[in-house]
Write a protein that holds these residues in place. Structure first.
Motif, PDB file in Angstrom:
ATOM      1  N   MET A   1      32.689  57.356  36.168  1.00  0.00           N
ATOM      2  CA  MET A   1      31.717  57.225  37.251  1.00  0.00           C
ATOM      3  C   MET A   1      32.282  56.301  38.325  1.00  0.00           C
ATOM      4  N   ASN A   2      32.377  56.794  39.567  1.00  0.00           N
ATOM      5  CA  ASN A   2      32.851  55.959  40.667  1.00  0.00           C
ATOM      6  C   ASN A   2      31.666  55.347  41.400  1.00  0.00           C
ATOM      7  N   ARG A   3      31.970  54.579  42.460  1.00  0.00           N
ATOM      8  CA  ARG A   3      30.911  53.853  43.144  1.00  0.00           C
ATOM      9  C   ARG A   3      29.940  54.786  43.853  1.00  0.00           C
ATOM     10  N   THR A   4      30.423  55.925  44.349  1.00  0.00           N
ATOM     11  CA  THR A   4      29.534  56.877  45.024  1.00  0.00           C
ATOM     12  C   THR A   4      28.482  57.412  44.062  1.00  0.00           C
ATOM     13  N   LEU A   5      28.905  57.813  42.876  1.00  0.00           N
ATOM     14  CA  LEU A   5      27.964  58.318  41.884  1.00  0.00           C
ATOM     15  C   LEU A   5      27.025  57.205  41.422  1.00  0.00           C
ATOM     16  N   ALA A 162      32.999  43.941  27.613  1.00  0.00           N
ATOM     17  CA  ALA A 162      34.237  44.519  28.135  1.00  0.00           C
ATOM     18  C   ALA A 162      34.342  45.995  27.780  1.00  0.00           C
ATOM     19  N   ARG A 163      33.939  46.342  26.565  1.00  0.00           N
ATOM     20  CA  ARG A 163      33.948  47.764  26.186  1.00  0.00           C
ATOM     21  C   ARG A 163      32.995  48.561  27.068  1.00  0.00           C
ATOM     22  N   GLY A 164      31.837  47.969  27.379  1.00  0.00           N
ATOM     23  CA  GLY A 164      30.878  48.644  28.248  1.00  0.00           C
ATOM     24  C   GLY A 164      31.433  48.864  29.641  1.00  0.00           C
ATOM     25  N   TYR A 165      32.037  47.824  30.223  1.00  0.00           N
ATOM     26  CA  TYR A 165      32.661  47.976  31.534  1.00  0.00           C
ATOM     27  C   TYR A 165      33.800  48.995  31.486  1.00  0.00           C
ATOM     28  N   GLY A 166      34.540  48.968  30.373  1.00  0.00           N
ATOM     29  CA  GLY A 166      35.687  49.864  30.244  1.00  0.00           C
ATOM     30  C   GLY A 166      35.316  51.326  30.244  1.00  0.00           C
ATOM     31  N   ARG A 167      34.102  51.651  29.803  1.00  0.00           N
ATOM     32  CA  ARG A 167      33.668  53.054  29.801  1.00  0.00           C
ATOM     33  C   ARG A 167      33.479  53.597  31.212  1.00  0.00           C
ATOM     34  N   PHE A 168      33.383  52.695  32.197  1.00  0.00           N
ATOM     35  CA  PHE A 168      33.202  53.113  33.591  1.00  0.00           C
ATOM     36  C   PHE A 168      34.351  52.557  34.433  1.00  0.00           C
ATOM     37  N   ALA A 173      37.253  49.009  37.752  1.00  0.00           N
ATOM     38  CA  ALA A 173      38.581  48.577  38.199  1.00  0.00           C
ATOM     39  C   ALA A 173      38.643  48.329  39.711  1.00  0.00           C
ATOM     40  N   PRO A 174      38.150  49.260  40.559  1.00  0.00           N
ATOM     41  CA  PRO A 174      38.175  48.962  42.003  1.00  0.00           C
ATOM     42  C   PRO A 174      37.335  47.758  42.371  1.00  0.00           C
ATOM     43  N   MET A 175      36.197  47.572  41.688  1.00  0.00           N
ATOM     44  CA  MET A 175      35.338  46.415  41.976  1.00  0.00           C
ATOM     45  C   MET A 175      36.075  45.112  41.690  1.00  0.00           C
ATOM     46  N   LEU A 176      36.699  45.004  40.511  1.00  0.00           N
ATOM     47  CA  LEU A 176      37.403  43.779  40.154  1.00  0.00           C
ATOM     48  C   LEU A 176      38.616  43.549  41.057  1.00  0.00           C
ATOM     49  N   ALA A 177      39.267  44.639  41.465  1.00  0.00           N
ATOM     50  CA  ALA A 177      40.440  44.508  42.336  1.00  0.00           C
ATOM     51  C   ALA A 177      40.065  43.967  43.710  1.00  0.00           C
ATOM     52  N   GLU A 178      38.811  44.190  44.135  1.00  0.00           N
ATOM     53  CA  GLU A 178      38.373  43.696  45.443  1.00  0.00           C
ATOM     54  C   GLU A 178      38.004  42.217  45.420  1.00  0.00           C
ATOM     55  N   MET A 179      37.911  41.632  44.224  1.00  0.00           N
ATOM     56  CA  MET A 179      37.528  40.225  44.133  1.00  0.00           C
ATOM     57  C   MET A 179      38.738  39.311  44.302  1.00  0.00           C
ATOM     58  N   SER A 180      38.491  38.098  44.781  1.00  0.00           N
ATOM     59  CA  SER A 180      39.580  37.194  45.160  1.00  0.00           C
ATOM     60  C   SER A 180      39.962  36.193  44.089  1.00  0.00           C
ATOM     61  N   PHE A 181      39.000  35.829  43.210  1.00  0.00           N
ATOM     62  CA  PHE A 181      39.306  34.781  42.244  1.00  0.00           C
ATOM     63  C   PHE A 181      38.347  34.868  41.063  1.00  0.00           C
ATOM     64  N   PHE A 182      38.898  34.655  39.857  1.00  0.00           N
ATOM     65  CA  PHE A 182      38.114  34.635  38.634  1.00  0.00           C
ATOM     66  C   PHE A 182      38.365  33.306  37.922  1.00  0.00           C
ATOM     67  N   ALA A 183      37.366  32.440  37.888  1.00  0.00           N
ATOM     68  CA  ALA A 183      37.458  31.199  37.116  1.00  0.00           C
ATOM     69  C   ALA A 183      36.718  31.445  35.809  1.00  0.00           C
ATOM     70  N   VAL A 184      37.459  31.684  34.729  1.00  0.00           N
ATOM     71  CA  VAL A 184      36.841  32.125  33.475  1.00  0.00           C
ATOM     72  C   VAL A 184      36.928  31.039  32.419  1.00  0.00           C
ATOM     73  N   GLN A 185      36.116  31.209  31.363  1.00  0.00           N
ATOM     74  CA  GLN A 185      35.961  30.138  30.386  1.00  0.00           C
ATOM     75  C   GLN A 185      37.090  30.056  29.370  1.00  0.00           C
ATOM     76  N   THR A 186      37.629  31.202  28.939  1.00  0.00           N
ATOM     77  CA  THR A 186      38.660  31.209  27.899  1.00  0.00           C
ATOM     78  C   THR A 186      39.764  32.190  28.241  1.00  0.00           C
ATOM     79  N   GLU A 187      40.910  32.046  27.569  1.00  0.00           N
ATOM     80  CA  GLU A 187      42.024  32.957  27.788  1.00  0.00           C
ATOM     81  C   GLU A 187      41.682  34.363  27.321  1.00  0.00           C
ATOM     82  N   ALA A 188      40.911  34.471  26.227  1.00  0.00           N
ATOM     83  CA  ALA A 188      40.526  35.807  25.748  1.00  0.00           C
ATOM     84  C   ALA A 188      39.731  36.546  26.818  1.00  0.00           C
TER      85      ALA A 188
END
Length: 339
Positions: A1-5, A162-168, A173-188
């Motif tokens: 499913m892309n952003r248009t759908l 992550a599995r849920g996001y991965g199904r789409f 992927a395009p959404m995350l690629a448009e973001m500039s910075f991810f400050a996350v809690q753990t390496e995993a």
């Protein structure tokens, strides 16, 4: 499913969204208010050109508070627009920053392009900061179109999510690629974002922002003073907080058993959602517990067995009143809450 759908499905689902708002408003009337803001209409006047911080509800608003205060100090010339999605989150933002003239607040509009565009045209932020994992493809895309960098703060992403996001992937992927910075809690979690499409150079492990929360040094002193006023310094006091429907009866049963050995024990019971305050109070009464509502300001007396925490913005203080604590969400299939 892309952003248009995704967008087409979101538009088609708006009648269901309206029904959900109506259903929620039957228990929590605040959901029937400020509906226009959810579509970028009737919004409060916003000073443009500052920083936009999105915190979906109460927990994210509390977690964001140290960061927002740091932004206020570091950028004294900029307004900060803080958005959320729930009435309880809105109340918490007002409680935290109601006296700060540079903080402006409204609901975040639903994730349809026209509403997202109207919001950004009003706020015109120089930077967007999203707390934890509240990622909306159209809001992020509209920011990218305007050259507004988007950062994720205190990012978290469970393996299941992550599995849920991965199904789409065509949407994610395009959404995350448009973001500039991810400050996350753990390496995993950092690796999960990379695997889903975030550019590796934009992902950094910073730990949990919740550890940056500063607690008022007077909190325990005020709590001790109140227990003294209640003549409850020697009483065993425990708190069951953030409880969900189905948990309160279990907690009260545990309290009844506790009273067998500690007849002067006091339970502080705090439902997670305000719309349940009345029903939980009625449950306490039906079960025969002498109950005081915190919202009345009445004193806890020697015969009081349960204090119902039915106020907003006081949970930290209610924890300070107790000797031991149970954090709700784990007695029903909800997944529990972050201690």
């Amino acid at each position: 499913m892309n952003r248009t759908l995704y967008t087409a499905l979101f538009y088609l689902g708006l009648p269901l969204v309206a029904i959900r708002l109506w259903l929620r408003s039957r228990k929590a009337p605040a959901y029937a208010k400020r509906i226009g803001e959810r579509f970028s209409y009737g919004m409060p006047s916003l000073q443009p050109g500052g920083i936009w911080v999105h915190a979906v509800s109460v927990g994210e608003s509390i977690a964001a508070a140290p960061m927002i205060r740091a932004l206020l100090q570091r950028y004294p010339q900029l307004p900060i627009t803080v958005t959320c999605m729930t009435p309880t989150g809105s109340e918490r933002i007002h409680a935290l920053f109601g006296d700060e003239p540079r903080i402006q607040h409204c609901y975040l509009p639903y994730d349809v392009p026209c509403a997202a565009a109207r919001f950004l045209d009003r706020a015109q932020p120089k930077l967007a900061v999203i707390m934890e994992t509240e990622l909306w493809p159209n809001h992020i895309h509209q920011c990218a179109k305007r050259g507004i960098p988007v950062a994720l703060a205190n990012g978290r992403l469970s393996e299941r999510s992550a599995r849920g996001y991965g199904r789409f992937s065509k949407l994610t992927a395009p959404m995350l690629a448009e973001m500039s910075f991810f400050a996350v809690q753990t390496e995993a979690e950092a690796q999960r974002f990379r695997d889903l499409g975030a550019r590796p150079e934009t992902v950094e492990v910073t730990g949990s922002i919740k550890f940056d929360l500063t607690i008022d040094p007077q909190l325990l002193q005020r709590a001790n003073a109140l227990r003294g006023q209640w003549q409850a310094l020697e009483r065993p006091v425990w708190i069951a907080a953030s409880t969900h429907e189905g948990e309160d009866a279990v907690v009260l049963d545990a309290h009844r058993r506790l009273l067998t050995n500690y007849p002067n024990a006091l339970l502080i019971l705090v439902p997670r959602h305000p719309e349940r305050f009345n029903s939980v109070f009625e449950l306490c009464q039906r079960e025969g517990f002498a109950t005081v509502r915190r919202s009345t300001g009445a004193n806890v007396e020697a015969h009081t067995s349960v204090l119902l925490g039915d106020t907003m913005g006081e949970l930290l203080f209610l924890y300070a009143l107790a000797d031991s604590a149970f954090v709700g969400g784990s007695l029903v299939p909800n997944g529990g809450h972050n201690l």
